[in-house]
Motif scaffolding. Structure first.
Motif, PDB file in Angstrom:
ATOM      1  N   GLY A 145     -20.422 -23.516 -70.899  1.00 14.21           N
ATOM      2  CA  GLY A 145     -20.108 -22.912 -72.191  1.00 14.21           C
ATOM      3  C   GLY A 145     -19.764 -21.440 -72.100  1.00 14.21           C
ATOM      4  O   GLY A 145     -18.725 -20.999 -72.619  1.00 14.21           O
ATOM      5  N   PRO A 146     -20.622 -20.617 -71.453  1.00 11.86           N
ATOM      6  CA  PRO A 146     -20.313 -19.184 -71.343  1.00 11.86           C
ATOM      7  C   PRO A 146     -19.011 -18.895 -70.599  1.00 11.86           C
ATOM      8  O   PRO A 146     -18.387 -17.856 -70.810  1.00 11.86           O
ATOM      9  CB  PRO A 146     -21.522 -18.623 -70.577  1.00 11.86           C
ATOM     10  N   CYS A 147     -18.612 -19.818 -69.720  1.00 12.93           N
ATOM     11  CA  CYS A 147     -17.362 -19.623 -68.971  1.00 12.93           C
ATOM     12  C   CYS A 147     -16.145 -19.989 -69.807  1.00 12.93           C
ATOM     13  O   CYS A 147     -15.063 -19.426 -69.620  1.00 12.93           O
ATOM     14  CB  CYS A 147     -17.366 -20.473 -67.696  1.00 12.93           C
ATOM     15  N   LEU A 148     -16.321 -20.937 -70.735  1.00 12.92           N
ATOM     16  CA  LEU A 148     -15.199 -21.375 -71.566  1.00 12.92           C
ATOM     17  C   LEU A 148     -14.925 -20.402 -72.711  1.00 12.92           C
ATOM     18  O   LEU A 148     -13.779 -20.239 -73.144  1.00 12.92           O
ATOM     19  CB  LEU A 148     -15.472 -22.771 -72.132  1.00 12.92           C
ATOM     20  N   ALA A 149     -15.976 -19.765 -73.217  1.00 10.53           N
ATOM     21  CA  ALA A 149     -15.837 -18.899 -74.389  1.00 10.53           C
ATOM     22  C   ALA A 149     -14.797 -17.795 -74.189  1.00 10.53           C
ATOM     23  O   ALA A 149     -13.961 -17.563 -75.080  1.00 10.53           O
ATOM     24  CB  ALA A 149     -17.199 -18.304 -74.759  1.00 10.53           C
ATOM     25  N   PRO A 150     -14.791 -17.056 -73.051  1.00 12.80           N
ATOM     26  CA  PRO A 150     -13.774 -16.014 -72.871  1.00 12.80           C
ATOM     27  C   PRO A 150     -12.351 -16.559 -72.830  1.00 12.80           C
ATOM     28  O   PRO A 150     -11.389 -15.803 -73.029  1.00 12.80           O
ATOM     29  CB  PRO A 150     -14.146 -15.382 -71.523  1.00 12.80           C
ATOM     30  N   LEU A 151     -12.205 -17.860 -72.568  1.00 13.16           N
ATOM     31  CA  LEU A 151     -10.884 -18.483 -72.517  1.00 13.16           C
ATOM     32  C   LEU A 151     -10.465 -19.008 -73.886  1.00 13.16           C
ATOM     33  O   LEU A 151      -9.403 -19.628 -74.023  1.00 13.16           O
ATOM     34  CB  LEU A 151     -10.894 -19.646 -71.511  1.00 13.16           C
ATOM     35  N   GLY A 152     -11.318 -18.793 -74.883  1.00  9.24           N
ATOM     36  CA  GLY A 152     -11.010 -19.276 -76.223  1.00  9.24           C
ATOM     37  C   GLY A 152     -11.257 -20.759 -76.383  1.00  9.24           C
ATOM     38  O   GLY A 152     -10.665 -21.405 -77.251  1.00  9.24           O
ATOM     39  N   LEU A 153     -12.150 -21.315 -75.534  1.00 10.32           N
ATOM     40  CA  LEU A 153     -12.430 -22.747 -75.569  1.00 10.32           C
ATOM     41  C   LEU A 153     -13.915 -22.976 -75.809  1.00 10.32           C
ATOM     42  O   LEU A 153     -14.749 -22.112 -75.543  1.00 10.32           O
ATOM     43  CB  LEU A 153     -12.024 -23.408 -74.244  1.00 10.32           C
ATOM     44  N   GLU A 154     -14.219 -24.157 -76.288  1.00 17.05           N
ATOM     45  CA  GLU A 154     -15.608 -24.594 -76.402  1.00 17.05           C
ATOM     46  C   GLU A 154     -15.644 -26.097 -76.148  1.00 17.05           C
ATOM     47  O   GLU A 154     -14.633 -26.793 -76.285  1.00 17.05           O
ATOM     48  CB  GLU A 154     -16.186 -24.268 -77.774  1.00 17.05           C
ATOM     49  N   ALA A 155     -16.816 -26.588 -75.733  1.00 17.36           N
ATOM     50  CA  ALA A 155     -16.942 -27.988 -75.339  1.00 17.36           C
ATOM     51  C   ALA A 155     -16.511 -28.934 -76.456  1.00 17.36           C
ATOM     52  O   ALA A 155     -15.818 -29.929 -76.221  1.00 17.36           O
ATOM     53  CB  ALA A 155     -18.375 -28.279 -74.909  1.00 17.36           C
ATOM     54  N   SER A 156     -16.883 -28.636 -77.696  1.00 17.61           N
ATOM     55  CA  SER A 156     -16.526 -29.515 -78.817  1.00 17.61           C
ATOM     56  C   SER A 156     -15.012 -29.556 -79.014  1.00 17.61           C
ATOM     57  O   SER A 156     -14.429 -30.587 -79.352  1.00 17.61           O
ATOM     58  CB  SER A 156     -17.224 -29.059 -80.094  1.00 17.61           C
ATOM     59  N   GLN A 157     -14.356 -28.431 -78.785  1.00 13.35           N
ATOM     60  CA  GLN A 157     -12.902 -28.379 -78.913  1.00 13.35           C
ATOM     61  C   GLN A 157     -12.234 -29.232 -77.840  1.00 13.35           C
ATOM     62  O   GLN A 157     -11.261 -29.937 -78.106  1.00 13.35           O
ATOM     63  CB  GLN A 157     -12.427 -26.924 -78.800  1.00 13.35           C
ATOM     64  N   LEU A 158     -12.784 -29.183 -76.621  1.00 15.03           N
ATOM     65  CA  LEU A 158     -12.227 -29.981 -75.523  1.00 15.03           C
ATOM     66  C   LEU A 158     -12.318 -31.474 -75.824  1.00 15.03           C
ATOM     67  O   LEU A 158     -11.443 -32.254 -75.438  1.00 15.03           O
ATOM     68  CB  LEU A 158     -12.961 -29.673 -74.218  1.00 15.03           C
ATOM     69  N   GLN A 159     -13.378 -31.872 -76.512  1.00 16.95           N
ATOM     70  CA  GLN A 159     -13.544 -33.292 -76.817  1.00 16.95           C
ATOM     71  C   GLN A 159     -12.452 -33.807 -77.745  1.00 16.95           C
ATOM     72  O   GLN A 159     -12.099 -34.981 -77.707  1.00 16.95           O
ATOM     73  CB  GLN A 159     -14.923 -33.527 -77.467  1.00 16.95           C
ATOM     74  N   ARG A 160     -11.876 -32.931 -78.547  1.00 18.72           N
ATOM     75  CA  ARG A 160     -10.861 -33.348 -79.515  1.00 18.72           C
ATOM     76  C   ARG A 160      -9.439 -33.099 -79.029  1.00 18.72           C
ATOM     77  O   ARG A 160      -8.493 -33.666 -79.545  1.00 18.72           O
ATOM     78  CB  ARG A 160     -11.061 -32.595 -80.845  1.00 18.72           C
ATOM     79  N   SER A 161      -9.293 -32.227 -78.049  1.00 17.26           N
ATOM     80  CA  SER A 161      -7.962 -31.775 -77.653  1.00 17.26           C
ATOM     81  C   SER A 161      -7.263 -32.754 -76.716  1.00 17.26           C
ATOM     82  O   SER A 161      -7.896 -33.386 -75.866  1.00 17.26           O
ATOM     83  CB  SER A 161      -8.059 -30.399 -76.973  1.00 17.26           C
ATOM     84  N   ASP A 162      -5.963 -32.883 -76.879  1.00 16.10           N
ATOM     85  CA  ASP A 162      -5.132 -33.641 -75.950  1.00 16.10           C
ATOM     86  C   ASP A 162      -4.023 -32.750 -75.409  1.00 16.10           C
ATOM     87  O   ASP A 162      -3.034 -33.226 -74.875  1.00 16.10           O
ATOM     88  CB  ASP A 162      -4.522 -34.859 -76.665  1.00 16.10           C
ATOM     89  N   VAL A 163      -4.201 -31.429 -75.564  1.00 20.01           N
ATOM     90  CA  VAL A 163      -3.185 -30.473 -75.123  1.00 20.01           C
ATOM     91  C   VAL A 163      -3.470 -30.063 -73.683  1.00 20.01           C
ATOM     92  O   VAL A 163      -4.565 -29.594 -73.362  1.00 20.01           O
ATOM     93  CB  VAL A 163      -3.193 -29.216 -76.028  1.00 20.01           C
ATOM     94  N   PRO A 164      -2.489 -30.222 -72.771  1.00 19.06           N
ATOM     95  CA  PRO A 164      -2.695 -29.816 -71.375  1.00 19.06           C
ATOM     96  C   PRO A 164      -3.048 -28.339 -71.256  1.00 19.06           C
ATOM     97  O   PRO A 164      -2.590 -27.504 -72.044  1.00 19.06           O
ATOM     98  CB  PRO A 164      -1.347 -30.128 -70.715  1.00 19.06           C
ATOM     99  N   MET A 165      -3.870 -28.033 -70.247  1.00 24.18           N
ATOM    100  CA  MET A 165      -4.327 -26.666 -70.026  1.00 24.18           C
ATOM    101  C   MET A 165      -3.510 -26.007 -68.917  1.00 24.18           C
ATOM    102  O   MET A 165      -3.009 -26.665 -68.012  1.00 24.18           O
ATOM    103  CB  MET A 165      -5.811 -26.666 -69.627  1.00 24.18           C
ATOM    104  N   SER A 166      -3.419 -24.691 -68.982  1.00 23.86           N
ATOM    105  CA  SER A 166      -2.692 -23.949 -67.953  1.00 23.86           C
ATOM    106  C   SER A 166      -3.523 -23.878 -66.673  1.00 23.86           C
ATOM    107  O   SER A 166      -4.751 -24.050 -66.673  1.00 23.86           O
ATOM    108  CB  SER A 166      -2.383 -22.540 -68.435  1.00 23.86           C
ATOM    109  N   LEU A 167      -2.852 -23.566 -65.575  1.00 28.34           N
ATOM    110  CA  LEU A 167      -3.554 -23.397 -64.307  1.00 28.34           C
ATOM    111  C   LEU A 167      -4.486 -22.195 -64.344  1.00 28.34           C
ATOM    112  O   LEU A 167      -5.471 -22.148 -63.606  1.00 28.34           O
ATOM    113  CB  LEU A 167      -2.544 -23.231 -63.169  1.00 28.34           C
ATOM    114  N   ALA A 168      -4.175 -21.215 -65.185  1.00 29.58           N
ATOM    115  CA  ALA A 168      -5.060 -20.060 -65.289  1.00 29.58           C
ATOM    116  C   ALA A 168      -6.432 -20.471 -65.812  1.00 29.58           C
ATOM    117  O   ALA A 168      -7.468 -19.991 -65.344  1.00 29.58           O
ATOM    118  CB  ALA A 168      -4.432 -19.009 -66.211  1.00 29.58           C
ATOM    119  N   VAL A 169      -6.458 -21.382 -66.800  1.00 27.39           N
ATOM    120  CA  VAL A 169      -7.732 -21.892 -67.308  1.00 27.39           C
ATOM    121  C   VAL A 169      -8.466 -22.658 -66.223  1.00 27.39           C
ATOM    122  O   VAL A 169      -9.675 -22.487 -66.009  1.00 27.39           O
ATOM    123  CB  VAL A 169      -7.486 -22.787 -68.548  1.00 27.39           C
ATOM    124  N   TRP A 170      -7.733 -23.526 -65.524  1.00 21.77           N
ATOM    125  CA  TRP A 170      -8.344 -24.309 -64.446  1.00 21.77           C
ATOM    126  C   TRP A 170      -8.949 -23.394 -63.381  1.00 21.77           C
ATOM    127  O   TRP A 170     -10.066 -23.604 -62.927  1.00 21.77           O
ATOM    128  CB  TRP A 170      -7.282 -25.222 -63.826  1.00 21.77           C
TER     129      TRP A 170
END
Length: 395
Positions: free
Chosen positions: A49-74
């Protein structure tokens, strides 16, 4: 969107998401894998969670999203995991927790395949739908089948962690498909990665050294083993679902796979560049340039296809009664050669023996001459299943 090896910038050149818009010329990571990483990391006691927050992401959002992520996020997530690992082998343990069916329609295509080889062919054909950062190639070498794995981009400081995670995920998928793979499959790793042999052994994976990029090897008998979940109709539905997903994403197969499919399904006139250029609606120069970007050439594809086609025809001669199989002259014509003499010279060049001697090797089921050397092996590609009757409903 391109997933070709030509698009291979270093990862250091990829800006963080907040700094620049998404570069659509780079491979994207399916959000399903970030969701799986979050779940798998939690099982290891790691809260992302703390690692996703600076990227503008949260676990609940990931559960709903079907949008591919950039390599920078990965990259950011992988670096966080690497720093937070309390003991060696984290990427392999995380990869082991990814179930086969998490790969969507590609998973259904694999499980409904007739055998392991066909499943791997489907994986190679549609890998960009899920494993977008990898270039997968299937090769036949002697009595073994090899699945070669390399990054499509330079992954920099997360390359090893990413490769180990994805290799472990592939191991898990192959084992889920075919239980016998655990005993017969071998993972070949370059020296820089082979020092993790002990950890791979703890995961039940046999490891050998490789001079280049990683690859899996399987005995031909294992690759030909029928899968218990095989289903022709289900595979057709899954194939169509994968193609629809490609169209939805704007993804398309590589130019080499499109040409190989023309070779597999069409007449010998397809071995002429002019004919292929006309069917693909491209100039000959464009085809040559794009094939060069994929580290191959039209003549290499023709050579590999002719070899593969020849071996299929010789196998047909072995299994069919006399009078119901092609003569050598007819095989030469089928391969686009002027006569049997030209075919004979090609066979001599490929295998170092005559066509009649090659027929005896095929009949005896022996490893083909030169297949264990540096000769070029044909790259197996999946042929779209023939649609018979009405179009099935969507998967």
């Amino acid at each position: 969107m391109s997933f070709e090896p030509a698009e291979c910038p270093p990862l250091s050149s990829i800006a963080e998401p907040a700094a620049a818009p998404l570069d659509l010329n780079l491979p994207l990571v399916h959000p399903a894998y970030l969701r799986l990483l979050v779940t798998a990391a939690a099982a290891e006691g790691i809260d992302l969670g703390p690692c996703l927050a600076p990227l503008g992401l949260e676990a609940s959002q990931l559960q709903r999203s079907d949008v591919p992520m950039s390599l920078a996020v990965w990259r950011s997530v992988m670096l966080s995991l690497d720093r937070m690992a309390s003991r060696p082998g984290l990427p392999m343990r995380l990869g082991r927790q990814v179930p086969l069916l998490s790969h969507g329609p590609l998973a259904y295509l694999m499980v409904s395949s007739a055998d392991l080889r066909q499943a791997l062919e489907g994986l190679v054909r549609f890998a960009p739908l899920r494993l977008a950062v990898l270039n997968l190639r299937l090769r036949a070498r002697g009595q073994h089948v090899e699945l070669h794995v390399r990054p499509l981009v330079s992954l920099g400081d997360v390359e090893r962690f990413t490769l180990e995670f994805l290799l472990a995920m592939l191991c898990k998928s192959i084992r889920d498909l075919c239980g016998g793979a655990s005993r017969a499959m071998k993972l070949h790793l370059p020296g820089s990665m082979a020092r993790g042999t002990r950890i791979w052994a703890e995961q039940g994976v046999s490891v050998a050294k490789s001079a280049g990029w990683p690859y899996f090897s399987f005995p031909g008998s294992l690759a030909a083993m029928a899968l218990p979940t095989a289903s022709g109709p289900d595979r057709l539905l899954a194939w169509q679902a994968c193609e629809e997903a490609e169209r939805h994403r704007g993804w398309s197969p590589s130019i080499s796979s499109r040409i190989e499919q023309l070779f597999r399904t069409g007449p010998s006139t397809n071995y002429k560049l002019e004919q292929v250029a006309e069917q693909l609606g491209m100039s000959r120069r464009t085809i040559a340039r794009r094939l060069s970007a994929e580290h191959t050439s039209f003549s290499e594809l023709v050579d590999a296809s002719r070899r593969q086609r020849l071996l299929r025809r010789l196998a047909d001669r072995r299994s069919n009664p006399i009078g119901h199989s092609l003569t050598l002259a007819e095989i030469a014509e089928d391969l686009g050669y002027a006569d049997g003499a030209v075919l004979g010279r090609a066979v001599q060049r490929w295998f170092g023996i005559s066509p009649s001697d090659l027929q005896r090797w095929v009949d005896a089921g022996l490893a083909l001459p030169g297949e264990t050397s540096t000769s070029v092996s044909p790259k197996a590609k999946t042929l779209a299943p023939e649609v018979v009757g009405r179009r099935p409903s969507r998967l």
